[in-house]
Design a protein around this motif. Structure first.
Motif, PDB file in Angstrom:
ATOM      1  N   ALA A 256     106.856 150.616  99.390  1.00  0.00           N
ATOM      2  CA  ALA A 256     108.389 150.192  98.940  1.00  0.00           C
ATOM      3  C   ALA A 256     108.898 151.017  97.634  1.00  0.00           C
ATOM      4  N   SER A 257     107.978 151.110  96.624  1.00  0.00           N
ATOM      5  CA  SER A 257     108.170 151.694  95.580  1.00  0.00           C
ATOM      6  C   SER A 257     108.410 153.380  95.822  1.00  0.00           C
ATOM      7  N   GLY A 258     107.643 153.947  96.789  1.00  0.00           N
ATOM      8  CA  GLY A 258     107.880 155.297  97.133  1.00  0.00           C
ATOM      9  C   GLY A 258     109.306 155.630  97.658  1.00  0.00           C
ATOM     10  N   LYS A 259     109.663 154.562  98.651  1.00  0.00           N
ATOM     11  CA  LYS A 259     111.000 154.658  99.046  1.00  0.00           C
ATOM     12  C   LYS A 259     112.159 154.743  98.142  1.00  0.00           C
ATOM     13  N   THR A 260     112.065 153.588  97.211  1.00  0.00           N
ATOM     14  CA  THR A 260     113.065 153.699  96.024  1.00  0.00           C
ATOM     15  C   THR A 260     113.067 155.027  95.267  1.00  0.00           C
ATOM     16  N   LEU A 261     111.806 155.518  94.952  1.00  0.00           N
ATOM     17  CA  LEU A 261     111.878 156.918  94.191  1.00  0.00           C
ATOM     18  C   LEU A 261     112.184 158.044  94.924  1.00  0.00           C
ATOM     19  N   PHE A 262     112.158 157.866  96.353  1.00  0.00           N
ATOM     20  CA  PHE A 262     112.590 159.041  97.060  1.00  0.00           C
ATOM     21  C   PHE A 262     114.149 158.862  97.069  1.00  0.00           C
ATOM     22  N   ALA A 263     114.755 157.787  97.401  1.00  0.00           N
ATOM     23  CA  ALA A 263     116.174 157.489  97.544  1.00  0.00           C
ATOM     24  C   ALA A 263     116.726 157.949  95.978  1.00  0.00           C
ATOM     25  N   THR A 264     116.316 157.910  95.113  1.00  0.00           N
ATOM     26  CA  THR A 264     116.862 158.244  93.667  1.00  0.00           C
ATOM     27  C   THR A 264     116.601 159.775  93.496  1.00  0.00           C
ATOM     28  N   ASN A 265     115.320 160.307  93.782  1.00  0.00           N
ATOM     29  CA  ASN A 265     115.078 161.700  93.265  1.00  0.00           C
ATOM     30  C   ASN A 265     114.903 162.634  94.275  1.00  0.00           C
ATOM     31  N   CYS A 266     114.756 162.211  95.619  1.00  0.00           N
ATOM     32  CA  CYS A 266     114.522 163.287  96.769  1.00  0.00           C
ATOM     33  C   CYS A 266     115.728 163.341  97.646  1.00  0.00           C
ATOM     34  N   ALA A 267     116.442 162.258  97.718  1.00  0.00           N
ATOM     35  CA  ALA A 267     117.521 162.249  99.090  1.00  0.00           C
ATOM     36  C   ALA A 267     118.508 162.940  98.861  1.00  0.00           C
ATOM     37  N   PRO A 268     119.023 163.577  97.491  1.00  0.00           N
ATOM     38  CA  PRO A 268     120.088 164.503  97.492  1.00  0.00           C
ATOM     39  C   PRO A 268     119.599 165.836  98.218  1.00  0.00           C
ATOM     40  N   CYS A 269     118.536 166.063  98.242  1.00  0.00           N
ATOM     41  CA  CYS A 269     118.068 167.422  98.680  1.00  0.00           C
ATOM     42  C   CYS A 269     117.507 167.258 100.316  1.00  0.00           C
ATOM     43  N   HIS A 270     117.011 166.304 100.490  1.00  0.00           N
ATOM     44  CA  HIS A 270     116.141 166.073 101.820  1.00  0.00           C
ATOM     45  C   HIS A 270     116.843 164.965 102.646  1.00  0.00           C
ATOM     46  N   GLY A 271     117.954 164.544 102.089  1.00  0.00           N
ATOM     47  CA  GLY A 271     118.685 163.305 102.900  1.00  0.00           C
ATOM     48  C   GLY A 271     117.915 161.922 102.633  1.00  0.00           C
ATOM     49  N   PRO A 272     118.810 161.040 103.045  1.00  0.00           N
ATOM     50  CA  PRO A 272     118.542 159.398 102.626  1.00  0.00           C
ATOM     51  C   PRO A 272     117.310 159.071 103.578  1.00  0.00           C
ATOM     52  N   ASN A 273     117.222 159.844 104.520  1.00  0.00           N
ATOM     53  CA  ASN A 273     116.103 159.753 105.647  1.00  0.00           C
ATOM     54  C   ASN A 273     115.192 160.778 105.953  1.00  0.00           C
ATOM     55  N   ALA A 274     115.060 161.682 104.947  1.00  0.00           N
ATOM     56  CA  ALA A 274     114.216 162.847 104.963  1.00  0.00           C
ATOM     57  C   ALA A 274     114.560 163.593 106.097  1.00  0.00           C
ATOM     58  N   GLU A 275     115.645 163.539 106.633  1.00  0.00           N
ATOM     59  CA  GLU A 275     116.085 164.403 107.676  1.00  0.00           C
ATOM     60  C   GLU A 275     116.285 165.901 107.322  1.00  0.00           C
ATOM     61  N   GLY A 276     116.582 166.158 106.083  1.00  0.00           N
ATOM     62  CA  GLY A 276     116.723 167.554 105.759  1.00  0.00           C
ATOM     63  C   GLY A 276     118.034 167.808 105.252  1.00  0.00           C
ATOM     64  N   LYS A 277     118.416 168.390 104.056  1.00  0.00           N
ATOM     65  CA  LYS A 277     119.679 168.835 103.814  1.00  0.00           C
ATOM     66  C   LYS A 277     119.305 170.231 103.201  1.00  0.00           C
ATOM     67  N   VAL A 278     119.426 170.356 102.021  1.00  0.00           N
ATOM     68  CA  VAL A 278     119.063 171.781 101.339  1.00  0.00           C
ATOM     69  C   VAL A 278     117.517 171.955 101.547  1.00  0.00           C
ATOM     70  N   GLY A 279     116.983 170.879 101.432  1.00  0.00           N
ATOM     71  CA  GLY A 279     115.507 171.025 101.540  1.00  0.00           C
ATOM     72  C   GLY A 279     115.369 170.764 102.979  1.00  0.00           C
ATOM     73  N   PRO A 280     113.899 171.136 103.226  1.00  0.00           N
ATOM     74  CA  PRO A 280     113.495 170.863 104.733  1.00  0.00           C
ATOM     75  C   PRO A 280     113.415 169.373 105.290  1.00  0.00           C
ATOM     76  N   ASN A 281     113.378 169.341 106.641  1.00  0.00           N
ATOM     77  CA  ASN A 281     113.316 167.977 107.289  1.00  0.00           C
ATOM     78  C   ASN A 281     111.593 167.732 106.852  1.00  0.00           C
ATOM     79  N   LEU A 282     111.288 166.283 106.427  1.00  0.00           N
ATOM     80  CA  LEU A 282     110.246 165.850 106.249  1.00  0.00           C
ATOM     81  C   LEU A 282     109.579 165.022 107.097  1.00  0.00           C
TER      82      LEU A 282
END
Length: 288
Positions: free
Chosen positions: A188-214
């Motif tokens: 749950a903590s990892g999800k919150t950190l991902f949404a705050t720091n990683c989602a702008p490049c990898h998407g809210p569901n890690a589907e990939g945007k500028v960054g790759p699909n995870l």
């Protein structure tokens, strides 16, 4: 049992049942009461300090009034030579218990005109010497006989190993040896950190945007948890992946890495095409 008692028993039982919840609620500490505990502690400590100060003042006053009588008692030979009498001497101003007897008896020899007095060593010095003997015996038994503690060389080796671990954790060329976190709280903590720091490049569901699909099986820099940890911590120069070292703690980076692994195979909508090499990454399962 009388007829009146039998009539009163049901009503008494109902009354007790109704009172029991109220008693349970009253027994539970209220938040305000918990917040007042530190203040109550300091109040009690202040009261205790005041009582001790009053007691010390009274003791000094009584000692000053009784000092002539204590002095006469101390002058008795049988009292003065005893250990308790020497303690009494401290109260009347004679520090023989601390400095020892000073006889000023000169020995029958001299060296170049230097004479030597035959005085005892001060008791504080002798007591300190006895303490060092006891300490030495305890040290020998603890470190050398029982081997319950580390000697200085072993402590040095342990500290060097710990230092090597710290250095390796900051070495981008050396992988860590972490296992994925599986606790629900960590994910749950990892999800919150991902949404705050990683989602702008990898998407809210890690589907990939500028960054790759995870969420697929293809990875550019490795899909094992320690490869993910390294990529997140040190970034990838020239590829737009920033280094999160100094912005996230080691545990937070491991939480994000474990959360990303938990998304494997989730197949979110609008997922970006695969990039990198196919690699089956381990997927942690939350422990509920």
């Amino acid at each position: 049992m009388s007829k009146v008692s039998r009539m009163l028993m049901p009503g008494l039982g109902l009354a007790l049942l109704s009172i029991a919840p109220a008693l349970g609620q009253a027994a539970a500490p209220a938040p305000a009461a918990q917040a007042a505990l530190p203040a109550l502690f300091w109040v009690l400590a202040g009261v205790l300090g005041a009582v001790l100060l009053v007691f010390l003042t009274l003791f000094v006053a009584v000692l000053a009034l009784m000092r002539p009588q204590l002095r006469r008692l101390y002058e008795l030979p049988s009292v003065r030579r005893s250990w308790s009498g020497q303690v009494l001497g401290l109260l009347v101003g004679d520090a023989v218990l601390v400095r020892g007897e000073v006889r000023d008896e000169m020995l029958d020899h001299d060296y170049d005109g230097i004479h030597e007095f035959d005085n005892d060593l001060p008791p504080w010095w002798k007591y300190g010497f006895y303490v060092t003997i006891v300490f030495g015996l305890v040290y020998l038994a603890y470190y050398h006989v029982a081997q319950a503690g580390q000697l200085s060389h072993a402590e040095y080796e342990t500290e060097m190993q710990q230092a090597a671990l710290l250095v390796s954790a900051d070495d981008p060329n050396q992988l860590t040896t972490y296992e994925p976190l599986t606790a629900a709280a960590d994910l749950a903590s990892g999800k919150t950190l991902f949404a705050t720091n990683c989602a702008p490049c990898h998407g809210p569901n890690a589907e990939g945007k500028v960054g790759p699909n995870l969420t697929d099986e293809y990875w550019l820099h490795g899909g094992e948890v320690n490869h993910l940890y390294k990529t997140i911590k040190f970034g990838v120069q020239g590829k737009g992946m920033v280094a999160w070292k100094g912005k996230l703690s080691g545990k937070q980076i491991l939480q994000v890495s474990s959360y990303i692994l938990s998304l494997q195979g989730s197949k979110p909508a609008g997922a970006k095409e695969p990039q990198g090499q196919k690699e089956a990454a381990s997927k942690p399962v939350a422990k509920l």
